[in-house]
Scaffold this active site. Structure first.
Site, PDB file in Angstrom:
ATOM      1  N   ARG A   1     -12.262   7.287   9.978  1.00  0.00           N
ATOM      2  CA  ARG A   1     -10.468   7.526  11.010  1.00  0.00           C
ATOM      3  C   ARG A   1      -9.611   8.506   9.713  1.00  0.00           C
ATOM      4  NH1 ARG A   1      -6.178   3.769  10.433  1.00  0.00           N
ATOM      5  NH2 ARG A   1      -7.275   2.611   9.460  1.00  0.00           N
TER       6      ARG A   1
ATOM      7  N   HIS B   1     -11.547  -0.600   4.337  1.00  0.00           N
ATOM      8  CA  HIS B   1     -10.427   0.468   4.061  1.00  0.00           C
ATOM      9  C   HIS B   1     -10.361   0.274   2.171  1.00  0.00           C
ATOM     10  CE1 HIS B   1      -6.096   0.592   1.878  1.00  0.00           C
ATOM     11  NE2 HIS B   1      -6.051   1.057   3.190  1.00  0.00           N
TER      12      HIS B   1
END
Length: 526
Positions: A389, A247
């Site tokens: 993702r 992230h």
């Protein structure tokens, strides 16, 4: 074996959105269900820490547009069938289980409709949220709903140790020639120190992710790759392990480790800038800029830090189109505790390990390559995410394929017969076991985390991966010897799982010469 054992129709390992969804669907089909969580409370899991939201209905363009967004973010390595299923079935599942049954209080606008937000690489606003604590709200609501279902039994502070299979564990010699099947799991009770076999027709591994294998992560401490390690030790196929998503924006602070700064801030106008005050994403992705896919944003931040010899970059929140005190209350409060007023101060951020795109290979019903063993959520690899993702699809995938796994598991009615159960031995403890030294466990886990962060992280090289493989091989032998001699404990079991899963990630990364998505090899073909 002793008479001390537990027996159910379905065992679910893990109590996040995937595990609880599977438990609900299996219970609705009439199965007796056991949910195991190693935490003291089922509310503590990866799902709880998801801030941004969950993909649901965003307009008449979906699901086709959602499919395209998922495929583009995943670098087209995705399983098209799985992407189609999650795109078509996902919104209905959110509305049925989360909104109607569990009554998750999704935020609504002035017209009374569910409020929509946007995150990176989404074409439109389609994410349902509860401000910036969506995961917590989903987890608490879903857990409360599950507690009201009489044929679901939740066992807390109970950690699955290994999958029980007939070919490996049975004392009946004829079973070694029989087709392999999963019979359940050995379960360590943290409060008792005992290991008890749990038997079932079907076992679903939904044990969460692998973030805590890295020095910096957005995941809670329990994310040590338990489900992947157990499945692989049992002989199940694991795929795409090289694809570990980072992230881009985790709060950089000495005392507040791993706090996620949601991508939704960038969806609402915040922008990344370097220490010189330059908005740098224009250079790396001129079209999407700060809303580029996560792998590209994380690498851009990595390069900016590398070039400036800095340990963080900044997120300029002065450009937000919403009041952060209302829209992002958790982030605003946490930043204030860190001495940052996000209404006027930029937030120091750094990338961190966030999500495992690989996992235990499953079909579209959650079946692994071992009959009787299923997987769902981050433990599983359905192929939805491909090489990277798309934001807010993880909760959706866990929900959709958790439900599907629960249905399939409940339909597998061949609970192990008494002769086979009786052929499974009690857990064998070391003859002269000693308490595991916590300093040794801490040091070995730290070695794994530093090795993975430095050598198998955001940017990899052949030499780094070779070093990681050598270091982890050495650690694996040491940990295995340690495990066989010491008294069981949760930290020791997590260390064993961590080194097994880390080794698999590095092996797959070393075996794949092509840079794609989350697996970026500097100097290799893209």
């Amino acid at each position: 074996m002793s008479s001390r054992h537990e027996s159910f129709d379905v065992i679910v390992v893990g109590a996040g959105i995937a595990g609880l969804s599977a438990a609900v669907r299996a219970a609705e089909a009439g199965a007796s269900v056991c949910v195991l969580t190693k935490e003291a409370s089922p509310e503590e899991c990866n799902t709880r820490y998801a801030q941004g939201g969950i993909v649901a209905r965003g307009g008449p363009e979906d699901p086709e547009l959602l499919e395209q967004d998922i495929l583009a973010a995943g670098c087209w390595l995705n399983n098209r069938e799985a992407v189609g299923i999650v795109s078509r079935e996902g919104p209905g599942a959110v509305e049925d289980l989360l909104l109607r049954k569990a009554q998750v209080p999704f935020l609504r606008n002035a017209e009374g409709e569910v409020d929509l937000t946007r995150e990176a690489a989404h074409s439109i606003r389609r994410i349902w949220h509860v401000k910036d604590y969506t995961g917590r709200s989903i987890q608490e609501s879903l857990t409360a709903y599950v507690r009201g279902i009489p044929n679901i039994h939740i066992f807390t502070s109970c950690m699955a140790v290994d999958v029980i299979t007939n070919t490996h564990h049975s004392r009946d010699d004829s079973q070694r020639y029989a087709p392999k099947r999963a019979l359940g799991v050995y379960v360590y009770g943290e409060n008792t120190g005992e290991v008890v076999p749990f038997f079932a027709s079907a076992t679903i591994l939904a044990a969460g992710g692998i973030g805590n294998l890295y020095l910096r992560t957005s995941n809670p401490p329990g994310a040590t790759g338990d489900g992947v390690a157990m499945a692989e030790r049992a002989g199940a196929e694991v795929i795409n392990a090289e694809y570990v998503q980072f992230h881009p924006t985790i709060l950089f602070h000495r005392d507040l480790k791993g706090f996620l700064i949601s991508e939704s801030l960038r969806g609402e106008g915040a922008r990344l800038m370097n220490r010189k005050g330059e908005y740098f994403m224009d250079r790396y992705h001129p079209a999407l800029k700060d809303l580029a896919p996560r792998d590209e944003v994380s690498r851009a931040i990595y390069y900016e830090m590398e070039q400036s010899e800095s340990t963080y970059v900044l997120l300029d929140t002065s450009l937000l189109k919403v009041d952060p005190r209302d829209r992002f209350p958790s982030i605003h409060e946490t930043c204030l505790r860190a001495g940052i007023d996000m209404t006027r101060d930029p937030i120091p951020v750094v990338p961190a390990a966030h999500y495992f795109c690989g996992g235990v290979k499953t079909d579209m019903e959650g079946r692994t390559t071992i009959p009787g063993l299923y997987a769902a959520g981050e433990t599983a690899c359905t192929g939805v995410h491909g090489a990277n993702r798309l934001a807010s699809v993880s909760l959706l995938e866990g929900l959709v394929f958790g439900l599907r796994a629960g249905t399939a598991a409940a339909g597998q009615a061949d609970r192990p017969g008494l002769p086979l159960v009786q052929s499974i031995p009690d857990w064998v403890f070391p003859a002269e076991e000693e308490a595991a030294d916590p300093i040794l466990i801490y040091h070995d886990l730290l070695n794994i985390q530093m090795t993975m962060w430095d050598y198998a992280g955001i940017v990899r090289t052949r030499k780094r991966l070779a070093r990681a493989k050598a270091d982890l091989n050495y650690l694996a032998h040491r940990v295995d010897s340690f495990y066989r001699q010491a008294r069981l404990s949760r930290p020791l079991l997590e260390l064993r799982n961590a080194v097994d899963t880390a080794s698999r990630i590095v092996r797959d990364a070393e075996a794949n010469p092509k840079s794609l998505g989350c697996h970026y090899l500097r100097g290799s073909p893209v």
